[in-house]
Design an enzyme around this catalytic site. Sequence first.
Site, PDB file in Angstrom:
ATOM      1  CB  SER A  58      -0.915   0.004   1.231  1.00 16.66           C
ATOM      2  OG  SER A  58      -1.475   1.282   1.377  1.00 16.66           O
ATOM      3  CG  HIS A 105      -3.937  -1.262  -1.798  1.00 13.98           C
ATOM      4  ND1 HIS A 105      -5.119  -1.896  -2.133  1.00 13.98           N
ATOM      5  CD2 HIS A 105      -4.248  -0.436  -0.771  1.00 13.98           C
ATOM      6  CE1 HIS A 105      -6.087  -1.460  -1.340  1.00 13.98           C
ATOM      7  NE2 HIS A 105      -5.588  -0.575  -0.501  1.00 13.98           N
ATOM      8  CG  ASP A 157      -4.951   2.914   0.549  1.00 17.14           C
ATOM      9  OD1 ASP A 157      -5.951   2.197   0.503  1.00 17.14           O
ATOM     10  OD2 ASP A 157      -3.817   2.500   0.898  1.00 17.14           O
ATOM     11  CG  MET A 199      -7.868   7.988   2.168  1.00 17.78           C
ATOM     12  SD  MET A 199      -7.030   8.065   3.748  1.00 17.78           S
ATOM     13  CE  MET A 199      -6.279   6.441   3.777  1.00 17.78           C
ATOM     14  CG  HIS A 206      -9.075   0.933  -0.889  1.00 18.36           C
ATOM     15  ND1 HIS A 206      -8.537   0.692   0.366  1.00 18.36           N
ATOM     16  CD2 HIS A 206     -10.414   0.972  -0.708  1.00 18.36           C
ATOM     17  CE1 HIS A 206      -9.517   0.596   1.250  1.00 18.36           C
ATOM     18  NE2 HIS A 206     -10.661   0.775   0.629  1.00 18.36           N
ATOM     19  CG  MET A 239     -10.997   4.164   1.640  1.00 19.15           C
ATOM     20  SD  MET A 239      -9.575   4.056   2.720  1.00 19.15           S
ATOM     21  CE  MET A 239      -8.284   4.061   1.490  1.00 19.15           C
ATOM     22  CG  MET A 283     -12.017  -1.899   4.684  1.00 16.69           C
ATOM     23  SD  MET A 283     -10.439  -1.603   3.862  1.00 16.69           S
ATOM     24  CE  MET A 283      -9.514  -0.694   5.106  1.00 16.69           C
ATOM     25  CG  ASP A 308      -6.404  -2.166   2.988  1.00 19.79           C
ATOM     26  OD1 ASP A 308      -5.327  -1.971   3.563  1.00 19.79           O
ATOM     27  OD2 ASP A 308      -6.968  -1.320   2.269  1.00 19.79           O
TER      28      ASP A 308
END
Length: 223
Positions: free
Chosen positions: A8, A33, A35, A37, A66, A68, A137, A175
């Site tokens: 990640s 990966h 992330d 946000m 991913h 979010m 998660m 994750d």
Amino acid sequence: MEYQLYPSMLSADFNRLGQQLQTLEQQGIKWLHIDVMDGDFVPSISFGMPVIKSIRQESNMLFDVHLMITEPERYVQDFVACGADSITVHAEACEDLERTVARIRDAGVKVGVAVKPATSVTDISYILKDIDMLLIMTVQPGFGGQKYIEDSTEKICQARQMLKDEKIELPIQVDGGINRETLPLVLEAGASQIVAGSCVFSGDLAGNAEEIRRLISQYAERA
Ligand code: DX5
Ligand code: ZN
């Protein structure tokens, strides 16, 4: 079942990002990966399209994005355009999960659906046959470096059993809080896509990636 480590990027040293991604690629890492946000679905803000677009030019790894973010459907095209190979959305963040999944599928990339620790997998059972990956998660989404939530092990086991009963072949990704101690738990419970941030990036990046990949392959050979 293909077992893979998904480092990640959230835990990377952004001052040396290109170099660190190169190290991972040299270690044979296939998937990165990423992330994203938005400060709304989760409290924090990470990074978005310009960063992904920029690393896409330098990296041959596949990008597992991913999201979010609230109402991710709005940004599917943008993330595909900047280089995503897979897009995961949160069930809790979508007004219409089926429509969002269809939009990602139509955009030509893989599609994952994520559930937060409090969301039951049975709540999204209707969508499981239409997706490429289920992300369970194992911490509250929003920050790297948190402690693995113990109840997750049972949740993964139950999801794996449910998929078996329904005869759906679907990889489970985990994750949050995965390290050398929690890794055997999630593998044994039925996860095959292992996201890990802090435990890969803290200290010796190449050494950590090599060791964690080896632990995963050793398990995969026995499974
Ligand atoms: C958390 C992110 C994770 C995070 C994991 O919301 O989705 O991908 O980077 O970090 P670690 O492995 O440090 O828990
Ligand atoms: Zn993540």
